[in-house]
Design a protein around this motif. Structure first.
Motif, PDB file in Angstrom:
ATOM      1  N   LEU A   1      25.376  -5.981 -13.070  1.00  0.00           N
ATOM      2  CA  LEU A   1      24.969  -7.367 -13.260  1.00  0.00           C
ATOM      3  C   LEU A   1      24.183  -7.817 -12.037  1.00  0.00           C
ATOM      4  CD1 LEU A   1      25.048 -10.190 -14.595  1.00  0.00           C
ATOM      5  CD2 LEU A   1      27.275 -10.523 -13.461  1.00  0.00           C
ATOM      6  N   LEU A   2      22.930  -8.239 -12.255  1.00  0.00           N
ATOM      7  CA  LEU A   2      22.129  -8.881 -11.218  1.00  0.00           C
ATOM      8  C   LEU A   2      22.208 -10.380 -11.459  1.00  0.00           C
ATOM      9  CD1 LEU A   2      18.969  -6.565 -11.204  1.00  0.00           C
ATOM     10  CD2 LEU A   2      21.061  -6.342  -9.874  1.00  0.00           C
ATOM     11  N   ASP A   3      22.818 -11.087 -10.537  1.00  0.00           N
ATOM     12  CA  ASP A   3      23.213 -12.473 -10.784  1.00  0.00           C
ATOM     13  C   ASP A   3      22.631 -13.387  -9.708  1.00  0.00           C
ATOM     14  OD1 ASP A   3      24.504 -14.656 -11.844  1.00  0.00           O
ATOM     15  OD2 ASP A   3      26.528 -13.981 -11.335  1.00  0.00           O
ATOM     16  N   GLY A   4      21.749 -14.302 -10.114  1.00  0.00           N
ATOM     17  CA  GLY A   4      21.225 -15.297  -9.195  1.00  0.00           C
ATOM     18  C   GLY A   4      20.405 -14.730  -8.056  1.00  0.00           C
ATOM     19  N   CYS A   5      19.633 -13.675  -8.326  1.00  0.00           N
ATOM     20  CA  CYS A   5      18.826 -13.035  -7.289  1.00  0.00           C
ATOM     21  C   CYS A   5      17.348 -13.402  -7.412  1.00  0.00           C
ATOM     22  CB  CYS A   5      18.976 -11.512  -7.365  1.00  0.00           C
ATOM     23  SG  CYS A   5      20.625 -10.916  -6.885  1.00  0.00           S
ATOM     24  N   ASP A   6      16.683 -13.457  -6.271  1.00  0.00           N
ATOM     25  CA  ASP A   6      15.235 -13.658  -6.186  1.00  0.00           C
ATOM     26  C   ASP A   6      14.632 -12.317  -5.771  1.00  0.00           C
ATOM     27  OD1 ASP A   6      13.003 -16.063  -5.483  1.00  0.00           O
ATOM     28  OD2 ASP A   6      12.754 -14.198  -4.379  1.00  0.00           O
ATOM     29  N   ILE A   7      13.764 -11.753  -6.625  1.00  0.00           N
ATOM     30  CA  ILE A   7      13.319 -10.365  -6.452  1.00  0.00           C
ATOM     31  C   ILE A   7      11.794 -10.284  -6.495  1.00  0.00           C
ATOM     32  CG2 ILE A   7      13.459  -8.021  -7.384  1.00  0.00           C
ATOM     33  CD1 ILE A   7      16.096  -8.958  -8.783  1.00  0.00           C
ATOM     34  N   SER A   8      11.215  -9.567  -5.548  1.00  0.00           N
ATOM     35  CA  SER A   8       9.775  -9.309  -5.586  1.00  0.00           C
ATOM     36  C   SER A   8       9.503  -7.908  -5.075  1.00  0.00           C
ATOM     37  CB  SER A   8       9.001 -10.345  -4.759  1.00  0.00           C
ATOM     38  OG  SER A   8       9.311 -10.217  -3.383  1.00  0.00           O
ATOM     39  N   ALA A   9       8.349  -7.356  -5.465  1.00  0.00           N
ATOM     40  CA  ALA A   9       7.933  -6.026  -5.005  1.00  0.00           C
ATOM     41  C   ALA A   9       6.414  -6.006  -4.930  1.00  0.00           C
ATOM     42  CB  ALA A   9       8.439  -4.936  -5.944  1.00  0.00           C
ATOM     43  N   LYS A  10       5.876  -5.923  -3.726  1.00  0.00           N
ATOM     44  CA  LYS A  10       4.426  -5.987  -3.514  1.00  0.00           C
ATOM     45  C   LYS A  10       3.706  -4.678  -3.842  1.00  0.00           C
ATOM     46  CE  LYS A  10       4.336 -10.195  -1.713  1.00  0.00           C
ATOM     47  NZ  LYS A  10       3.651 -11.331  -2.393  1.00  0.00           N
ATOM     48  N   CYS A  11       4.443  -3.576  -3.942  1.00  0.00           N
ATOM     49  CA  CYS A  11       3.837  -2.258  -4.118  1.00  0.00           C
ATOM     50  C   CYS A  11       2.893  -2.230  -5.326  1.00  0.00           C
ATOM     51  CB  CYS A  11       4.928  -1.204  -4.287  1.00  0.00           C
ATOM     52  SG  CYS A  11       4.312   0.477  -4.479  1.00  0.00           S
ATOM     53  N   LYS A  12       1.680  -1.679  -5.105  1.00  0.00           N
ATOM     54  CA  LYS A  12       0.680  -1.615  -6.169  1.00  0.00           C
ATOM     55  C   LYS A  12       0.533  -0.226  -6.765  1.00  0.00           C
ATOM     56  CE  LYS A  12      -2.032  -5.519  -4.456  1.00  0.00           C
ATOM     57  NZ  LYS A  12      -3.374  -5.995  -4.012  1.00  0.00           N
ATOM     58  N   ALA A  13       1.361   0.719  -6.327  1.00  0.00           N
ATOM     59  CA  ALA A  13       1.307   2.061  -6.895  1.00  0.00           C
ATOM     60  C   ALA A  13       1.689   2.033  -8.375  1.00  0.00           C
ATOM     61  CB  ALA A  13       2.245   2.997  -6.136  1.00  0.00           C
ATOM     62  N   LYS A  14       1.154   2.962  -9.150  1.00  0.00           N
ATOM     63  CA  LYS A  14       1.464   3.036 -10.573  1.00  0.00           C
ATOM     64  C   LYS A  14       2.971   3.149 -10.775  1.00  0.00           C
ATOM     65  CE  LYS A  14       0.398   5.660 -14.764  1.00  0.00           C
ATOM     66  NZ  LYS A  14      -0.328   6.825 -15.328  1.00  0.00           N
ATOM     67  N   ASN A  15       3.488   2.386 -11.734  1.00  0.00           N
ATOM     68  CA  ASN A  15       4.903   2.361 -12.118  1.00  0.00           C
ATOM     69  C   ASN A  15       5.807   1.656 -11.120  1.00  0.00           C
ATOM     70  OD1 ASN A  15       4.393   3.763 -14.537  1.00  0.00           O
ATOM     71  ND2 ASN A  15       4.540   5.733 -13.487  1.00  0.00           N
ATOM     72  N   ALA A  16       5.246   1.041 -10.087  1.00  0.00           N
ATOM     73  CA  ALA A  16       6.047   0.176  -9.233  1.00  0.00           C
ATOM     74  C   ALA A  16       6.429  -1.088 -10.015  1.00  0.00           C
ATOM     75  CB  ALA A  16       5.271  -0.194  -7.976  1.00  0.00           C
ATOM     76  N   CYS A  17       7.488  -1.761  -9.585  1.00  0.00           N
ATOM     77  CA  CYS A  17       7.902  -2.984 -10.286  1.00  0.00           C
ATOM     78  C   CYS A  17       8.977  -3.697  -9.469  1.00  0.00           C
ATOM     79  CB  CYS A  17       8.444  -2.662 -11.681  1.00  0.00           C
ATOM     80  SG  CYS A  17       9.846  -1.542 -11.691  1.00  0.00           S
ATOM     81  N   GLY A  18       9.270  -4.913  -9.888  1.00  0.00           N
ATOM     82  CA  GLY A  18      10.332  -5.672  -9.247  1.00  0.00           C
ATOM     83  C   GLY A  18      11.702  -5.102  -9.550  1.00  0.00           C
ATOM     84  N   VAL A  19      11.976  -4.896 -10.842  1.00  0.00           N
ATOM     85  CA  VAL A  19      13.250  -4.314 -11.288  1.00  0.00           C
ATOM     86  C   VAL A  19      12.942  -3.143 -12.209  1.00  0.00           C
ATOM     87  CG1 VAL A  19      15.410  -4.689 -12.529  1.00  0.00           C
ATOM     88  CG2 VAL A  19      14.448  -6.524 -11.114  1.00  0.00           C
TER      89      VAL A  19
ATOM     90  N   ALA B   1       0.799  -1.220   0.000  1.00  0.00           N
ATOM     91  CA  ALA B   1       0.000   0.000   0.000  1.00  0.00           C
ATOM     92  C   ALA B   1       0.840   1.283   0.000  1.00  0.00           C
ATOM     93  CB  ALA B   1      -0.918   0.003   1.208  1.00  0.00           C
ATOM     94  N   ALA B   2       2.089   1.209  -0.393  1.00  0.00           N
ATOM     95  CA  ALA B   2       2.924   2.408  -0.446  1.00  0.00           C
ATOM     96  C   ALA B   2       2.312   3.437  -1.400  1.00  0.00           C
ATOM     97  CB  ALA B   2       4.330   2.042  -0.907  1.00  0.00           C
ATOM     98  N   GLU B   3       2.367   4.721  -1.013  1.00  0.00           N
ATOM     99  CA  GLU B   3       1.742   5.766  -1.831  1.00  0.00           C
ATOM    100  C   GLU B   3       2.549   6.062  -3.095  1.00  0.00           C
ATOM    101  OE1 GLU B   3       1.029   9.188   0.541  1.00  0.00           O
ATOM    102  OE2 GLU B   3      -0.367   8.174   1.891  1.00  0.00           O
ATOM    103  N   GLN B   4       3.861   5.992  -3.001  1.00  0.00           N
ATOM    104  CA  GLN B   4       4.731   6.239  -4.141  1.00  0.00           C
ATOM    105  C   GLN B   4       5.243   4.909  -4.688  1.00  0.00           C
ATOM    106  OE1 GLN B   4       5.180   9.293  -5.428  1.00  0.00           O
ATOM    107  NE2 GLN B   4       3.813  10.073  -3.830  1.00  0.00           N
ATOM    108  N   PRO B   5       5.570   4.856  -5.983  1.00  0.00           N
ATOM    109  CA  PRO B   5       6.090   3.598  -6.536  1.00  0.00           C
ATOM    110  C   PRO B   5       7.377   3.165  -5.855  1.00  0.00           C
ATOM    111  CG  PRO B   5       6.364   5.412  -8.094  1.00  0.00           C
ATOM    112  CD  PRO B   5       5.490   5.914  -7.006  1.00  0.00           C
ATOM    113  N   CYS B   6       7.450   1.900  -5.528  1.00  0.00           N
ATOM    114  CA  CYS B   6       8.628   1.302  -4.909  1.00  0.00           C
ATOM    115  C   CYS B   6       9.103   0.134  -5.769  1.00  0.00           C
ATOM    116  CB  CYS B   6       8.306   0.804  -3.498  1.00  0.00           C
ATOM    117  SG  CYS B   6       7.760   2.093  -2.355  1.00  0.00           S
TER     118      CYS B   6
END
Length: 227
Positions: free
Chosen positions: A100-118, A85-90
């Motif tokens: 280089l992002l190597d062998g990482c597990d990435i998630s981002a729960k933020c639902k604000a517009k333009n939020a994303c994992g990477v 529920a963050a107000e700004q994109p995270c």
């Protein structure tokens, strides 16, 4: 060989170790454990951040990692942005250079517009994701903006509420291997004067109940798919 700064044996927080590593362009090595810090962890030019795999977990309610232009490598970490529920994109990871992002597990729960994992943002951004998994994002999995060029190598993107891969104007995506699956708004969208090339990348069960590959190119976007 660069200097090594160890967490938690030498530094109690990752931010403190990164600050110490920055002047000498060192490597921060994080042992197994869960580390939650309030502000984004800033990986500066010349610095490497490395964990021990799935057991090294970085969490934040806001953006977890911000990689500056020149940040070398982020490897073997679980990176989770936790607050939906963050107000700004995270973001799980924001990249401004050729990290280089190597062998990482990435998630981002933020639902604000333009939020994303990477998020890869800016004309200097040219990261490579190798052997990563980006999943369970409140919006897009991987987002390219303002001229970024991203390479995906054997990287999976799955179970995002937005697009799996979103390529905006003047950006270029090159994906080899891996798969994109279970993303509600579609597997891939290329918008504006952008381009994407997918080679040997499997797309399945995207686009909600339709369960189709759901690949789109809009407003002059270019798309190349190869088996």
């Amino acid at each position: 060989m660069s200097a090594v700064f160890k967490v938690p044996s030498e530094y109690s927080t990752i931010s403190a170790a990164l600050a110490a590593a920055t002047p000498v362009q060192g490597t921060v090595l994080v042992e197994a454990g869960t580390f939650k810090e309030a502000a984004p962890l800033k990986v500066a030019a010349g610095v490497t951040l490395e964990g021990r795999g799935a057991t090294t977990i970085l969490e934040s309610d806001g953006t977890v990692l911000a990689c500056a232009d020149g940040a070398v490598r982020v490897a073997n970490l679980s990176i989770h942005q936790c607050a939906a529920a963050a107000e700004q994109p995270c973001f799980g990871v924001e990249v401004r250079g050729k990290t280089l992002l190597d062998g990482c597990d990435i998630s981002a729960k933020c639902k604000a517009k333009n939020a994303c994992g990477v998020l890869a943002r800016g004309s200097a951004a040219g990261p490579t994701l190798r052997g990563c998994v980006v999943h369970d994002c409140g919006q897009a999995g991987v987002l390219l903006a303002t001229g970024a060029r991203v390479t995906l190598s054997e990287t999976d993107v799955r179970d995002c509420l937005g697009q799996g891969l979103l390529v905006l104007a003047n950006c270029v995506l090159d994906a080899t291997g891996g798969k994109v699956s279970g993303c509600a708004e579609g597997g891939l969208a290329v918008v504006g004067r952008a381009a994407a090339s997918l080679s040997g990348c499997a797309l399945s069960a995207n686009g909600g109940s339709a369960g189709t590959a759901s690949v789109s190119a809009k407003q002059g976007g270019r798309l190349v798919l190869k088996e």
